[in-house]
Scaffold this motif. Structure first.
Motif, PDB file in Angstrom:
ATOM      1  N   ILE A 151       9.135   8.442   2.129  1.00 51.27           N
ATOM      2  CA  ILE A 151       8.039   9.389   1.995  1.00 51.27           C
ATOM      3  C   ILE A 151       6.815   8.845   2.302  1.00 51.27           C
ATOM      4  CG2 ILE A 151       9.433  10.351  -0.141  1.00 51.27           C
ATOM      5  CD1 ILE A 151       7.529   8.713  -1.903  1.00 51.27           C
ATOM      6  N   ASN A 152       5.674   9.476   2.050  1.00 53.20           N
ATOM      7  CA  ASN A 152       4.329   9.291   2.273  1.00 53.20           C
ATOM      8  C   ASN A 152       3.885   8.261   0.859  1.00 53.20           C
ATOM      9  OD1 ASN A 152       1.565   8.439   2.522  1.00 53.20           O
ATOM     10  ND2 ASN A 152       1.332  11.025   2.660  1.00 53.20           N
ATOM     11  N   ARG A 153       3.949   7.116   1.108  1.00 50.48           N
ATOM     12  CA  ARG A 153       3.722   6.390   0.027  1.00 50.48           C
ATOM     13  C   ARG A 153       2.283   6.440  -0.688  1.00 50.48           C
ATOM     14  NH1 ARG A 153       7.622   2.835  -1.572  1.00 50.48           N
ATOM     15  NH2 ARG A 153       9.365   2.968  -0.075  1.00 50.48           N
ATOM     16  N   LEU A 154       1.468   6.981   0.327  1.00 52.54           N
ATOM     17  CA  LEU A 154       0.035   7.233  -0.365  1.00 52.54           C
ATOM     18  C   LEU A 154      -0.097   8.294  -1.528  1.00 52.54           C
ATOM     19  CD1 LEU A 154      -2.007   7.110   3.129  1.00 52.54           C
ATOM     20  CD2 LEU A 154      -2.040   5.513   1.041  1.00 52.54           C
ATOM     21  N   VAL A 155       1.047   8.949  -1.650  1.00 51.65           N
ATOM     22  CA  VAL A 155       1.071   9.923  -2.816  1.00 51.65           C
ATOM     23  C   VAL A 155       1.282   8.990  -4.121  1.00 51.65           C
ATOM     24  CG1 VAL A 155       2.693  11.810  -4.089  1.00 51.65           C
ATOM     25  CG2 VAL A 155       2.409  11.944  -1.319  1.00 51.65           C
ATOM     26  N   ALA A 156       1.908   8.097  -4.171  1.00 52.27           N
ATOM     27  CA  ALA A 156       1.961   7.262  -5.351  1.00 52.27           C
ATOM     28  C   ALA A 156       0.576   6.568  -5.558  1.00 52.27           C
ATOM     29  CB  ALA A 156       3.064   6.166  -5.347  1.00 52.27           C
ATOM     30  N   VAL A 157       0.077   6.179  -4.603  1.00 50.41           N
ATOM     31  CA  VAL A 157      -1.465   5.565  -4.803  1.00 50.41           C
ATOM     32  C   VAL A 157      -2.372   6.769  -5.188  1.00 50.41           C
ATOM     33  CG1 VAL A 157      -3.219   4.566  -3.404  1.00 50.41           C
ATOM     34  CG2 VAL A 157      -0.990   3.954  -2.838  1.00 50.41           C
ATOM     35  N   TYR A 158      -2.304   7.781  -4.716  1.00 58.20           N
ATOM     36  CA  TYR A 158      -3.294   9.045  -5.023  1.00 58.20           C
ATOM     37  C   TYR A 158      -2.966   9.173  -6.341  1.00 58.20           C
ATOM     38  CZ  TYR A 158      -5.306  13.372  -5.593  1.00 58.20           C
ATOM     39  OH  TYR A 158      -6.310  14.357  -6.006  1.00 58.20           O
ATOM     40  N   LEU A 159      -1.499   9.306  -6.848  1.00 52.14           N
ATOM     41  CA  LEU A 159      -1.454   9.727  -8.242  1.00 52.14           C
ATOM     42  C   LEU A 159      -1.838   8.631  -9.251  1.00 52.14           C
ATOM     43  CD1 LEU A 159       2.113  11.333  -8.089  1.00 52.14           C
ATOM     44  CD2 LEU A 159      -0.363  12.366  -8.303  1.00 52.14           C
ATOM     45  N   ASN A 160      -1.665   7.399  -8.973  1.00 51.99           N
ATOM     46  CA  ASN A 160      -2.225   6.289  -9.700  1.00 51.99           C
ATOM     47  C   ASN A 160      -3.700   6.090  -9.935  1.00 51.99           C
ATOM     48  OD1 ASN A 160      -3.326   3.090  -9.775  1.00 51.99           O
ATOM     49  ND2 ASN A 160      -1.090   3.259 -10.461  1.00 51.99           N
ATOM     50  N   ARG A 161      -4.395   6.672  -9.038  1.00 59.19           N
ATOM     51  CA  ARG A 161      -5.852   6.699  -8.900  1.00 59.19           C
ATOM     52  C   ARG A 161      -6.269   7.875  -9.975  1.00 59.19           C
ATOM     53  NH1 ARG A 161      -5.117   3.062  -7.241  1.00 59.19           N
ATOM     54  NH2 ARG A 161      -5.809   2.547  -5.160  1.00 59.19           N
ATOM     55  N   LEU A 162      -5.292   8.906  -9.544  1.00 54.28           N
ATOM     56  CA  LEU A 162      -5.576  10.262 -10.535  1.00 54.28           C
ATOM     57  C   LEU A 162      -5.533  10.197 -11.955  1.00 54.28           C
ATOM     58  CD1 LEU A 162      -6.433  13.144 -10.021  1.00 54.28           C
ATOM     59  CD2 LEU A 162      -3.951  13.650  -9.789  1.00 54.28           C
ATOM     60  N   SER A 163      -4.665   9.335 -12.344  1.00 49.89           N
ATOM     61  CA  SER A 163      -4.377   9.148 -13.732  1.00 49.89           C
ATOM     62  C   SER A 163      -5.662   8.689 -14.357  1.00 49.89           C
ATOM     63  CB  SER A 163      -3.285   8.534 -13.909  1.00 49.89           C
ATOM     64  OG  SER A 163      -2.943   7.211 -13.507  1.00 49.89           O
ATOM     65  N   ASP A 164      -6.258   7.319 -13.579  1.00 48.74           N
ATOM     66  CA  ASP A 164      -7.680   6.672 -14.169  1.00 48.74           C
ATOM     67  C   ASP A 164      -8.738   7.748 -14.155  1.00 48.74           C
ATOM     68  OD1 ASP A 164      -6.180   4.303 -14.347  1.00 48.74           O
ATOM     69  OD2 ASP A 164      -6.602   3.792 -12.144  1.00 48.74           O
ATOM     70  N   TYR A 165      -8.522   8.671 -12.970  1.00 47.02           N
ATOM     71  CA  TYR A 165      -9.751   9.363 -12.920  1.00 47.02           C
ATOM     72  C   TYR A 165      -9.827  10.407 -14.245  1.00 47.02           C
ATOM     73  CZ  TYR A 165     -12.121  13.907 -11.513  1.00 47.02           C
ATOM     74  OH  TYR A 165     -12.842  15.069 -11.670  1.00 47.02           O
ATOM     75  N   PHE A 166      -8.501  10.924 -14.500  1.00 46.52           N
ATOM     76  CA  PHE A 166      -8.330  11.788 -16.036  1.00 46.52           C
ATOM     77  C   PHE A 166      -8.995  11.143 -17.066  1.00 46.52           C
ATOM     78  CE2 PHE A 166      -4.924  14.166 -13.484  1.00 46.52           C
ATOM     79  CZ  PHE A 166      -5.507  15.365 -12.897  1.00 46.52           C
ATOM     80  N   PHE A 167      -8.495   9.893 -17.160  1.00 40.73           N
ATOM     81  CA  PHE A 167      -8.858   9.187 -18.210  1.00 40.73           C
ATOM     82  C   PHE A 167     -10.505   8.911 -18.348  1.00 40.73           C
ATOM     83  CE2 PHE A 167     -10.070   4.856 -20.170  1.00 40.73           C
ATOM     84  CZ  PHE A 167      -9.481   5.262 -21.664  1.00 40.73           C
ATOM     85  N   ALA A 168     -11.096   8.786 -17.340  1.00 48.03           N
ATOM     86  CA  ALA A 168     -12.554   8.534 -17.113  1.00 48.03           C
ATOM     87  C   ALA A 168     -13.143   9.859 -17.502  1.00 48.03           C
ATOM     88  CB  ALA A 168     -12.954   8.125 -15.846  1.00 48.03           C
ATOM     89  N   ALA A 169     -12.420  10.925 -16.929  1.00 46.40           N
ATOM     90  CA  ALA A 169     -13.009  12.357 -17.014  1.00 46.40           C
ATOM     91  C   ALA A 169     -12.979  12.848 -18.691  1.00 46.40           C
ATOM     92  CB  ALA A 169     -12.527  13.338 -16.328  1.00 46.40           C
ATOM     93  N   ALA A 170     -11.684  12.723 -19.382  1.00 43.39           N
ATOM     94  CA  ALA A 170     -11.605  12.792 -20.788  1.00 43.39           C
ATOM     95  C   ALA A 170     -12.638  12.005 -21.351  1.00 43.39           C
ATOM     96  CB  ALA A 170     -10.402  12.356 -21.211  1.00 43.39           C
ATOM     97  N   ARG A 171     -12.953  11.017 -21.113  1.00 44.17           N
ATOM     98  CA  ARG A 171     -14.112  10.271 -21.990  1.00 44.17           C
ATOM     99  C   ARG A 171     -15.433  10.597 -21.753  1.00 44.17           C
ATOM    100  NH1 ARG A 171     -15.310   4.830 -21.621  1.00 44.17           N
ATOM    101  NH2 ARG A 171     -15.728   4.876 -23.744  1.00 44.17           N
TER     102      ARG A 171
END
Length: 192
Positions: A151-171
């Motif tokens: 697969i495109n392994r950058l999908v996992a990289v993107y999702l990893n970063r995106l979860s951090d983004y959601f955390f920062a956005a929630a705060r």
């Protein structure tokens, strides 16, 4: 004439991916379904970010979240190939790097964090925490897919970063709404 939404092609427990058909419980389908769940909650978060409650900065966040929705579709697309086709992959390192810039902005909008916090607060913040946890689950599903398929392994990289983004956005959203976060009171200071 309207296109019919039902096809009846999935009635036997299979669904289409790019290049063929697979069982509906295929690991790729499970990963794409989890990404779709996350995307639906991103839509809910967008609908809750009223300027009246969260201020003008919420418009910038809404715009980012709309872009995230398109990129989550890109993630699903990249995972849907029966046979990998690198020339058609959509998720890039630049997308993950842009999320880091957005995280930096959002992190400056909230006070420094010392302890784990309980998910919740304002409605939009609570929904963004749901996005975060669904995104983490999607990332785990993508790791499973990568064990079985190229697969495109950058999908996992993107999702990893995106979860951090959601955390920062929630705060940030709680801060904009003037809603205090609840710290996990059984833990010590973990962020220094």
């Amino acid at each position: 004439m309207h296109m019919k939404i039902y096809t009846r092609t999935g009635d036997q427990g299979e669904t289409s991916v790019i290049g063929g058909r697979v069982p509906k419980d295929d690991v790729r389908v499970e990963a794409c379904g989890t990404i779709d769940e996350c995307n639906s909650f991103v839509g809910l978060a967008i609908s809750q970010l009223e300027v009246e409650r969260y201020g003008e900065r919420s418009e910038r966040l809404r715009s980012q979240l709309h872009q995230v929705q398109h990129e989550l579709f890109d993630c699903g697309s990249d995972l849907s190939y029966m046979r990998p086709d690198r020339s058609r992959y959509r998720v890039t390192q630049e997308m993950a790097s842009r999320l880091e810039q957005w995280i930096d902005w959002l992190s400056e909008e909230a006070p420094p964090i010392r302890r784990f916090i309980l998910p919740g607060g304002s409605p939009a913040s609570a929904t963004l925490h749901v996005c975060r946890t669904l995104c983490r689950r999607a990332e785990r599903r993508v790791v499973t897919v990568a064990k079985e398929h190229e697969i495109n392994r950058l999908v996992a990289v993107y999702l990893n970063r995106l979860s951090d983004y959601f955390f920062a956005a929630a705060r940030a959203v709680n801060c904009w709404a003037g809603v205090a976060e609840t710290e996990y009171d059984r833990g010590g200071e973990v962020f220094r």
